[in-house]
Scaffold this motif. Structure first.
Motif, PDB file in Angstrom:
ATOM      1  N   HIS A   1       1.157   3.680   1.953  1.00 30.10           N
ATOM      2  CA  HIS A   1       1.869   4.128   3.158  1.00 30.10           C
ATOM      3  C   HIS A   1       3.176   3.374   3.386  1.00 30.10           C
ATOM      4  CE1 HIS A   1      -1.056   1.137   4.769  1.00 30.10           C
ATOM      5  NE2 HIS A   1       0.059   0.670   5.265  1.00 30.10           N
ATOM      6  N   HIS A   2       3.286   2.145   2.838  1.00 29.94           N
ATOM      7  CA  HIS A   2       4.577   1.446   2.889  1.00 29.94           C
ATOM      8  C   HIS A   2       5.624   2.258   2.143  1.00 29.94           C
ATOM      9  CE1 HIS A   2       2.509  -2.206   4.217  1.00 29.94           C
ATOM     10  NE2 HIS A   2       3.712  -2.640   4.557  1.00 29.94           N
TER      11      HIS A   2
ATOM     12  N   VAL B   1       6.516   5.430   4.133  1.00 29.14           N
ATOM     13  CA  VAL B   1       7.364   5.241   5.307  1.00 29.14           C
ATOM     14  C   VAL B   1       8.808   4.994   4.887  1.00 29.14           C
ATOM     15  CG1 VAL B   1       7.830   3.693   7.238  1.00 29.14           C
ATOM     16  CG2 VAL B   1       5.507   4.492   6.830  1.00 29.14           C
ATOM     17  N   HIS B   2       9.003   4.168   3.859  1.00 32.31           N
ATOM     18  CA  HIS B   2      10.368   3.904   3.400  1.00 32.31           C
ATOM     19  C   HIS B   2      10.986   5.134   2.767  1.00 32.31           C
ATOM     20  CE1 HIS B   2      10.776  -0.363   4.313  1.00 32.31           C
ATOM     21  NE2 HIS B   2       9.473  -0.449   4.080  1.00 32.31           N
TER      22      HIS B   2
ATOM     23  N   SER C   1       2.833  -2.261  10.958  1.00 32.98           N
ATOM     24  CA  SER C   1       3.869  -3.163  10.472  1.00 32.98           C
ATOM     25  C   SER C   1       4.778  -2.448   9.483  1.00 32.98           C
ATOM     26  CB  SER C   1       3.257  -4.427   9.856  1.00 32.98           C
ATOM     27  OG  SER C   1       2.890  -4.200   8.523  1.00 32.98           O
ATOM     28  N   ALA C   2       4.217  -1.532   8.705  1.00 31.50           N
ATOM     29  CA  ALA C   2       5.051  -0.774   7.772  1.00 31.50           C
ATOM     30  C   ALA C   2       6.101   0.015   8.536  1.00 31.50           C
ATOM     31  CB  ALA C   2       4.191   0.172   6.935  1.00 31.50           C
ATOM     32  N   ARG C   3       5.654   0.578   9.636  1.00 28.45           N
ATOM     33  CA  ARG C   3       6.554   1.385  10.445  1.00 28.45           C
ATOM     34  C   ARG C   3       7.614   0.519  11.114  1.00 28.45           C
ATOM     35  NH1 ARG C   3       6.191   6.654  11.440  1.00 28.45           N
ATOM     36  NH2 ARG C   3       7.391   7.077  13.290  1.00 28.45           N
TER      37      ARG C   3
ATOM     38  N   SER D   1      -1.633  -2.878   9.480  1.00 24.12           N
ATOM     39  CA  SER D   1      -0.814  -2.744   8.289  1.00 24.12           C
ATOM     40  C   SER D   1       0.120  -1.534   8.392  1.00 24.12           C
ATOM     41  CB  SER D   1      -1.739  -2.612   7.071  1.00 24.12           C
ATOM     42  OG  SER D   1      -1.076  -2.025   6.016  1.00 24.12           O
ATOM     43  N   GLU D   2      -0.403  -0.425   8.948  1.00 22.75           N
ATOM     44  CA  GLU D   2       0.420   0.772   9.090  1.00 22.75           C
ATOM     45  C   GLU D   2       1.505   0.528  10.130  1.00 22.75           C
ATOM     46  OE1 GLU D   2      -3.122   1.176   9.498  1.00 22.75           O
ATOM     47  OE2 GLU D   2      -3.103   1.361   7.322  1.00 22.75           O
TER      48      GLU D   2
ATOM     49  N   GLU E   1       0.819  -1.199   0.000  1.00 20.65           N
ATOM     50  CA  GLU E   1       0.000   0.000   0.000  1.00 20.65           C
ATOM     51  C   GLU E   1       0.857   1.254   0.000  1.00 20.65           C
ATOM     52  OE1 GLU E   1      -3.578  -0.289   2.594  1.00 20.65           O
ATOM     53  OE2 GLU E   1      -2.776  -2.295   2.890  1.00 20.65           O
TER      54      GLU E   1
END
Lengths: 250, 357
Positions: A196-197, A200-201, B346-348, B343-344, A194
Motif C-alpha cells: 500500500h506504500h 499511495v505514492h 503513515s503511508a498516507r 501503517s496505512e 508494504e
C-alpha cells in the motif's frame, strides 16, 4: 524494433499452440525453435543462444518457472511467460522469478508481437551504452542528467520518492514491475515496504503526471500484479474489431 | 427420556430428559436396540428385561423416529387410566414426530429441486452460449479453408473479424463461469489490501478501453477518499462488470458518470448511465444468475451482475441499482469504511507531506 531473423525458443507442450505460434511468428520472419518439455528446453538453451524465450508454465515434466530461474543464472535473454493460469499470484511469481513479461492465454497476436518488441528492445538497450539524455513516453519527458520531468513541455516537481519510482518504471518501460520489485527498487532491500506504500505514492505520481488520473495513459495498473509505464508499442492494445451488432436498447 | 434419530450420521440424539434416570450405557443400549428393531424393549418386556427403563418406539412407519423411555417402578402394575394415558401420549407423540419429519423431508426435497433447477438452467444457458460462438467460429474458419469457394477480400475480412469477436465472447463467458463457480463454491479467498479508489477505477477503465472508447466518461473522485480494504483483483472485476454492463445496454455514444463519496461510514461508488433505465421491479432481479436484460441480443450467460453481487458481499459490502433521475440507471456499490491501521495511515501521511521517507 525489427523481429526478422531473431531466434525464438518456444517452450510449450500443446502441439496446437506450437503450430499456431510457428505459423504466426514464422510469417514475421522469426526463426522458431520448439521445445515440448522442460528437459528439451534446458538442452536447447545450453546448446545455442536465443534472442527471446516464450515460456509456458505448465509443462509435463515440471514448472516453467524453474527454467526462468535457471536461465537468469547465466543469461539476460528476455523471457515472456505464456500461461493459461489466470491467477495473479502466478504472474507475480513469474515476474519475481525473472520473467520479463506475462501474457495470459488466450492472447491476440498483436499483443504478443508488441510485448516481444518491448522485450527485445530492452535486451538491446541493456547490452548497449547508457540511456539517451532525455527519454520520452508520450507527453512525458524524463531528463535524468538534469533531474527534470516535463509533461507536454511543462515542468513537474516530484518528491525524491516519486522521482525514483518514475526512474525505475522508465528503466523498465513497457514491462510490468511487481509491487515488490518497485518497493525494493525505490526504498532498497533493507526496508520492508508494504504494497500500500507503493500504491499511495503511485496515486500521487499519477495525479502529477496524468491528465486524468482515473483514466491513466502512462502509469498503468495491472491489478494484483503491479504497474507498467506505457510504451508506444503497447498503446495499440485494441486489436479486436468492433462488434458489428447494432446495440439493442434495454 | 426421549431419544430421536432425526439426522443421518447422528443416530442417537438426546432431545429431552426428565427425572433422575441416568442416561448411561444400559439404557442407551436398550434405546438403540429399539431404534433398530422397532419393537419395545427393556423393563417389563422380553428383550433386555433387566434395564431400568422400558423403551417404546415412536413413529407411525416401519422405522421408529424416536424412542420413549418410561421409568416406572413397575409398568405392568400401573392402573388402567395411566396405561391409557401413556398409550394416547405415545400415539400423539408419534404423529407429531412423523409430521415434523415429513416437513423436513419436504424442505430438503425443495432445496434439492432448486439446486437441480439451478444446475439445469446453468447447463442450458452455458451449452447454448458456448455452442453459438463455437458454431460461428467453426463455420467461419471452415469457410476460409474452403479452396473451392472464391472468397472476396471484403468477405475474408468479415469472416476473420467474426472469428475474433466470437472468440472474445467465448473467452468472456468462460471467465464468467469460472468466476461464478469459484465465488459460489467458497474456495475463493478474498485477499484484502489497502487500495486507493482511483487506482481501482483507473484499472477498470483501462481494461475496458475499447468497449468504452466512443463514450464521454466523467469521474468524480474526491482527494479525501479513504483507502479501501479490498481484494484489488476482485474489486476491479466488480467495476469492470458494472461498466461493461452499462456499455452493452446503453446507446453507443451515451455518457457514463462515475463518482465516489463517503457516507455514514461507508465508501459509496456510483456508476450512472443514460441508457433506457431498468424495467419496473427489475432492480433486484438483475443481480440474479442467468437473468439478462430484455431485448439483449448480445449473448451472455447473465452472470456479470451476479458476480458483482457475490464480490460485493464477499467484502461485506453491497450493490444495488435504481433508475436515475432524468433517465438511465445508477449502480451503487457501498463498501464499509474500515479503520486505517497505523501503517496505512503513515503511508498516507508520508505521501501527502511529499517528504522523502
Amino acid at each position: 524494433m525489427k523481429l526478422e531473423g531473431k531466434r525464438v525458443l518456444v517452450v510449450e507442450d500443446e502441439p496446437e499452440m506450437r503450430r499456431f505460434l510457428r505459423a504466426a511468428l514464422g510469417s514475421h520472419g522469426l526463426e522458431i525453435v520448439e521445445a515440448a518439455t522442460l528437459g528439451a528446453a534446458t538442452r536447447e538453451v545450453t546448446s545455442r543462444s536465443f534472442d527471446l524465450v516464450l515460456l509456458d508454465l505448465g509443462l509435463p515434466d515440471g514448472d516453467g518457472l524453474a527454467l526462468a530461474a535457471e536461465l537468469r543464472g547465466f543469461t539476460g535473454v528476455p523471457i515472456i511467460v505464456l500461461s493459461a493460469r489466470r491467477r495473479e499470484d502466478d504472474k507475480v511469481q513469474a515476474l519475481d522469478a525473472g520473467a520479463d513479461d506475462y501474457l495470459t492465454k488466450p492472447f491476440g497476436m498483436n499483443e504478443l508481437l508488441a510485448r516481444m518488441r518491448v522485450a527485445l528492445r530492452h535486451a538491446e538497450r541493456a547490452a548497449r551504452a547508457p540511456e539517451p539524455a532525455v527519454e520520452h513516453f508520450g507527453p512525458l519527458s524524463l531528463d535524468r542528467a538534469r533531474r527534470r520531468v516535463e509533461v507536454s513541455g511543462r515542468e513537474i516537481r516530484l518528491t525524491p520518492t516519486e522521482y525514483r519510482m518514475l526512474g525505475l518504471l522508465a528503466d523498465h518501460a513497457g514491462r510490468v514491475l511487481t509491487h515488490r520489485q518497485i518497493a525494493q527498487g525505490v526504498w532498497g532491500e533493507s526496508r520492508t515496504v508494504e504494497a500500500h506504500h507503493v500504491r499511495v505514492h503511485m496515486a500521487l505520481l499519477r495525479k502529477k503526471l496524468e491528465a486524468s488520473p482515473a483514466r491513466p495513459r502512462l502509469l498503468l495498473t495491472e491489478p494484483g500484479v503491479g504497474y507498467r509505464l506505457c510504451e508506444p508499442d503497447l498503446e495499440t492494445r485494441a486489436e479486436l474489431p468492433r462488434s458489428t451488432d447494432p446495440h439493442p436498447e434495454e | 427420556m426421549l431419544e430421536a434419530a432425526p439426522r443421518p450420521g447422528d443416530p442417537l440424539h438426546v432431545l429431552a430428559e426428565r427425572g433422575s434416570v441416568p442416561l448411561e450405557s444400559p439404557e442407551h443400549a436398550v434405546a438403540r436396540w429399539v431404534l433398530e428393531h422397532g419393537r419395545p424393549a427393556g423393563a417389563g418386556t422380553d428383550t433386555l428385561p433387566g434395564a431400568r427403563l422400558r423403551c417404546l418406539p415412536l413413529g407411525t412407519g416401519a422405522e421408529p423416529l424416536a424412542v420413549l423411555g418410561l421409568a416406572a417402578p413397575d409398568a405392568q402394575a400401573a392402573p388402567a387410566p395411566e396405561r391409557d394415558f401413556v398409550e394416547a401420549f405415545l400415539r400423539q407423540a408419534s404423529l407429531a414426530l412423523e409430521r415434523a419429519h415429513l416437513a423436513d423431508e419436504a424442505k430438503a426435497a425443495a432445496l434439492q429441486a432448486r439446486t437441480e433447477q439451478l444446475r439445469s438452467s446453468l447447463l442450458s444457458a452455458v451449452s447454448h452460449d458456448l455452442r453459438t460462438p463455437l458454431a460461428v467460429i467453426t463455420g467461419a474458419a471452415t469457410a476460409l479453408r474452403d479452396d473451392t469457394a472464391a472468397i472476396r477480400p471484403a468477405e475474408r475480412v468479415e469472416l476473420v473479424d467474426t472469428i475474433c469477436v466470437e472468440a472474445h465472447r467465448l473467452e468472456r463467458l468462460v471467465g464468467n463461469i469460472l468466476d461464478m463457480t469459484r465465488l459460489e463454491s467458497g474456495t475463493l479467498q478474498v485477499k484484502r489490501e489497502w487500495v486507493p479508489v482511483d487506482e481501482l477505477v483507473g484499472a477498470a477503465l483501462t481494461r475496458l478501453e475499447s468497449e468504452l472508447e466512443s463514450r464521454p466518461i466523467t469521474t468524480e473522485l474526491p482527494d479525501e477518499l479513504p483507502l479501501l480494504s479490498v481484494d484489488p483483483v476482485l474489486f476491479e472485476q466488480l467495476l469492470v462488470n458494472v461498466l461493461d454492463n452499462a456499455a452493452r445496454y446503453t446507446p453507443a455514444a451515451s455518457a457514463i458518470d462515475l463518482r465516489a463519496r463517503t457516507e455514514n461510514g461507508a465508501v459509496v461508488l456510483e456508476i450512472a448511465d443514460r441508457g433506457p433505465g431498468l424495467p419496473p421491479g427489475a432492480e433486484n432481479k438483475i443481480f440474479e444468475k442467468f437473468v439478462r436484460g430484455p431485448g439483449n441480443t448480445e449473448r451472455g450467460a447473465g452472470l456479470g451482475l451476479a458476480i458483482c453481487r457475490a464480490i460485493a458481499e464477499s467484502h461485506g459490502g453491497r450493490i444495488e441499482a435504481e433508475n436515475r433521475e432524468g433517465g438511465g440507471a445508477t449502480f451503487r456499490i457501498r463498501m464499509p469504511e474500515l479503520e486505517l491501521g497505523p501503517s496505512e495511515a503513515s503511508a498516507r501521511a508520508e505521501a501527502s507531506r511529499g517528504a522523502p521517507p
